[in-house]
Motif scaffolding. Sequence first.
Motif, PDB file in Angstrom:
ATOM      1  N   TRP A  95      -9.667  16.527 -21.596  1.00 60.61           N
ATOM      2  CA  TRP A  95      -9.517  16.179 -20.201  1.00 60.61           C
ATOM      3  C   TRP A  95     -10.954  15.624 -19.969  1.00 60.61           C
ATOM      4  N   ILE A  96     -11.263  14.262 -19.217  1.00 63.07           N
ATOM      5  CA  ILE A  96     -12.533  14.005 -19.012  1.00 63.07           C
ATOM      6  C   ILE A  96     -12.830  14.760 -17.506  1.00 63.07           C
ATOM      7  N   PRO A  97     -13.762  15.427 -17.763  1.00 62.88           N
ATOM      8  CA  PRO A  97     -14.222  16.211 -16.532  1.00 62.88           C
ATOM      9  C   PRO A  97     -14.417  15.374 -15.143  1.00 62.88           C
ATOM     10  N   ASN A  98     -13.680  16.111 -14.016  1.00 70.28           N
ATOM     11  CA  ASN A  98     -13.923  15.353 -12.804  1.00 70.28           C
ATOM     12  C   ASN A  98     -13.533  14.126 -12.613  1.00 70.28           C
ATOM     13  N   THR A  99     -12.373  13.857 -13.482  1.00 68.85           N
ATOM     14  CA  THR A  99     -11.602  12.471 -13.412  1.00 68.85           C
ATOM     15  C   THR A  99     -10.125  12.829 -13.509  1.00 68.85           C
ATOM     16  N   GLU A 100      -9.274  11.848 -13.364  1.00 67.33           N
ATOM     17  CA  GLU A 100      -7.846  11.862 -13.612  1.00 67.33           C
ATOM     18  C   GLU A 100      -7.230  11.589 -14.933  1.00 67.33           C
ATOM     19  N   ILE A 101      -8.237  11.313 -15.937  1.00 64.73           N
ATOM     20  CA  ILE A 101      -7.752  10.861 -17.305  1.00 64.73           C
ATOM     21  C   ILE A 101      -7.799  11.974 -18.121  1.00 64.73           C
ATOM     22  N   LEU A 102      -6.894  12.107 -19.044  1.00 62.10           N
ATOM     23  CA  LEU A 102      -6.909  13.022 -20.154  1.00 62.10           C
ATOM     24  C   LEU A 102      -6.363  12.076 -21.484  1.00 62.10           C
ATOM     25  N   LEU A 123      -0.971   9.798 -33.313  1.00 61.12           N
ATOM     26  CA  LEU A 123      -1.286   8.895 -32.245  1.00 61.12           C
ATOM     27  C   LEU A 123      -2.404   9.767 -31.324  1.00 61.12           C
ATOM     28  N   ILE A 124      -3.130   8.975 -30.574  1.00 54.77           N
ATOM     29  CA  ILE A 124      -3.749   9.476 -29.438  1.00 54.77           C
ATOM     30  C   ILE A 124      -3.402   8.539 -28.275  1.00 54.77           C
ATOM     31  N   ARG A 125      -2.862   9.271 -27.035  1.00 59.64           N
ATOM     32  CA  ARG A 125      -2.719   8.428 -25.959  1.00 59.64           C
ATOM     33  C   ARG A 125      -3.556   8.954 -24.782  1.00 59.64           C
ATOM     34  N   LYS A 126      -3.640   8.008 -23.956  1.00 59.70           N
ATOM     35  CA  LYS A 126      -4.399   8.245 -22.778  1.00 59.70           C
ATOM     36  C   LYS A 126      -3.407   8.344 -21.591  1.00 59.70           C
ATOM     37  N   ILE A 127      -3.501   9.336 -20.555  1.00 62.16           N
ATOM     38  CA  ILE A 127      -2.673   9.475 -19.600  1.00 62.16           C
ATOM     39  C   ILE A 127      -3.374   9.685 -18.269  1.00 62.16           C
ATOM     40  N   ASN A 128      -2.814   9.035 -17.007  1.00 64.01           N
ATOM     41  CA  ASN A 128      -3.359   9.506 -15.815  1.00 64.01           C
ATOM     42  C   ASN A 128      -2.607  10.540 -15.248  1.00 64.01           C
ATOM     43  N   ASP A 167      -0.413   9.619 -11.848  1.00 67.13           N
ATOM     44  CA  ASP A 167       0.753   8.996 -11.838  1.00 67.13           C
ATOM     45  C   ASP A 167       1.566   9.132 -13.282  1.00 67.13           C
ATOM     46  N   GLY A 168       0.972   9.704 -14.327  1.00 65.45           N
ATOM     47  CA  GLY A 168       1.750   9.886 -15.454  1.00 65.45           C
ATOM     48  C   GLY A 168       1.780   8.895 -16.282  1.00 65.45           C
ATOM     49  N   GLN A 169       1.231   7.635 -16.208  1.00 70.52           N
ATOM     50  CA  GLN A 169       1.139   6.625 -16.946  1.00 70.52           C
ATOM     51  C   GLN A 169       0.465   6.900 -18.057  1.00 70.52           C
ATOM     52  N   ALA A 170       1.194   6.493 -19.181  1.00 70.89           N
ATOM     53  CA  ALA A 170       0.286   6.750 -20.751  1.00 70.89           C
ATOM     54  C   ALA A 170       0.524   5.751 -21.405  1.00 70.89           C
ATOM     55  N   ASP A 171      -0.817   5.379 -22.271  1.00 75.32           N
ATOM     56  CA  ASP A 171      -0.843   4.275 -23.193  1.00 75.32           C
ATOM     57  C   ASP A 171      -1.386   4.805 -24.446  1.00 75.32           C
ATOM     58  N   THR A 172      -0.716   4.241 -25.377  1.00 68.95           N
ATOM     59  CA  THR A 172      -1.421   4.521 -26.783  1.00 68.95           C
ATOM     60  C   THR A 172      -2.703   3.918 -26.920  1.00 68.95           C
ATOM     61  N   VAL A 173      -3.814   4.633 -27.370  1.00 67.75           N
ATOM     62  CA  VAL A 173      -5.195   4.041 -27.759  1.00 67.75           C
ATOM     63  C   VAL A 173      -5.510   3.936 -29.191  1.00 67.75           C
ATOM     64  N   MET A 174      -4.905   4.851 -30.046  1.00 67.10           N
ATOM     65  CA  MET A 174      -5.282   4.831 -31.341  1.00 67.10           C
ATOM     66  C   MET A 174      -4.099   5.293 -32.207  1.00 67.10           C
TER      67      MET A 174
END
Length: 651
Positions: A114-121, A163-168, A171-178
């Motif tokens: 989790w990126i601290p203090n954001t909505e992203i992990l 895989l590594i995925r990024k998710i908000n 809203d639960g939106q996830a995208d593959t980044v690697m």
Amino acid sequence: MKRITKESLFDLKSINQLAQCYYRSYFTQTEMNQKKNRYETSLQSIDLKTKEIRQWFSKTSTIHSITVAPNLGKLIFIASENFEAKPQIFTIPLDGGSAVALTDEKEGVSSYYWIPNTEILYYQTSEKESKEEKEKYPQPISISRLTYKADGGGFIDYNKKHLIRKINIRDGQADTVMTSDESFSLSYVQKDENYLLFNSAKDPEDEWAYGQKVYRFDLATQETTAFFDGKYTGFYYFAAANEAEDALVFYGNEFDYQFVTLTDIYLYEVETGELKALTADLDIEIGDAFVGDFQQNAKGIGVLWLDNERFVFDSSEKGQSKLYIGQRDGDINLLFDQPLHLTSAALNIAKDQLTVSYSTPTEPSALAHIPINTAEFTPFYQPNQSFMEAHQVVDPERFWYKGYDDWDIQGWYLAPIEAKASHPAILYIHGGPQVAYGETFFHEMQWLAAEGYGVIMLNPRGGNSYGQEFVASILGDYGNHDFDDLMLGVDAVLANHPEIDADQLFVAGGSYGGFMTNWIVTHTDRFKAAVSQRSISNWISFYGVSDIGAFFTEFQLQNDLTNYQRLWEMSPIAHAANAKTPILLLHGQDDLRCPQEQAEQMYVAMKKNGVETKLILFPQSSHGLSRNGLPNLRLERLQAILDWFNAHSNK
């Protein structure tokens, strides 16, 4: 008072995986369910003011990686929804409510950042190659890699995409980044999302290049590069970044002594690219090196930044945990030094106090506070308090003695609960050998003391927490001066405890301790009976059948099959004709670290030489049977040990 029994395992609770926010400490609590024959873990919290306990996620098989996200008002963690489900990422509102699954990955989620203090992990998962229909019949397993199996996991599936995925989180939106064909472990994502760090194979093109290294993945260009330049060729793992992200801490070593090279703390200055070892002059092992049979899901202390200049880390030294404060300028100061075993920790919001989970030889698992300014140790939650108040346990005697070459060797002795003028004693040898006995709770040893046996626990050369020379001294020399250290330790205990009947000495051990038990019965007859568990009897066959056999044998014994004579000399069955001691062999059928055939060879060798012997095999059991095996089989194992010793004692 009552005595501890083997069934006491079902009454005791282990707490670990700490996180903290404001006035609550969050933790996992693991219990064994005898009726359902399983381990059950729940996510709980304790109110630091009222001491009220609250359960946040019900009992299941997996809960880990607990994170508090104050800006989102949520707890984030990985858990299995039930005992059959794959682990997913869940969130729960900090003010209460139901857990919500953030992911729905078919193969589950192994880790996240989790990126601290954001909505992203960012999280790590995998995908199997899809097939039109399930195979109706068994299919052959095709093997082409050197490393093709792993203890506790079986045959490795290389037909996976990692895989590594990024998710908000909102809203639960996830995208593959690697995506990668090789397995890896995600460890860090830079706040501005310029890059991430992961560990993977040191050299994917050379399967004999043992180990992993740190890679940098550029999220914009999709390029992967080694994080350190060619100067650093050893083993490095990301630990933590300070808030400014201009300093990163890594665990690492240059593999100078292969498997037994002590871990150090390294600090990486982002601006200059300089990597410097901060603990190289301390001659200590960073992290947790202590062996036990009770702790479940312990994640260790790790590295916790106090501010942009200082951080806390733990070490294992002379049988106990210690805490240090490290600084970017290289200064290291001891923070905490008490005889206990620290198993996890979390900082409060102000970063001026640690909450720790810990264990001692008489306290299975508990929580305490350690303020940074005073280091005063204050226990505040003991989930096993009522049980321990009703049951008698042994506070072991701590001692030092002179081993071979007058080396100082540390040991513990648990006397039988019922004092007798003459009683039997068991030399119990730990595994590894690069671990150590220490100031932690050991159910099996307490139970054996309750059954009338003294228990001798020694840390001979080759074990950890006593410096680099000590741990490396066993390389290429198994069964030599480590054997001497153990025999001299038994002599020292007998000299100080004349109430022990020297004609009723027994020996037991597992893994390396199983090897050493096999070695002892083929080199001395001073013990009345032996129990060898998950053992090694033949280094030549071990080289080819263990999941780490080729690497372990070459690194530890410093020989391979080109010098099979030396491997044979260090193999207990080479000396089987000398054995006279009755020996029980216990082995898990799914043990891929020390495979079952090792026990079978020892068993047949004993039969051939007319030695009283017995072999008991445990189904669905890997190398960790005594620590995390099926509960019913753990009980069967304990009873088999007691029955064997009782049958050969004068009790």
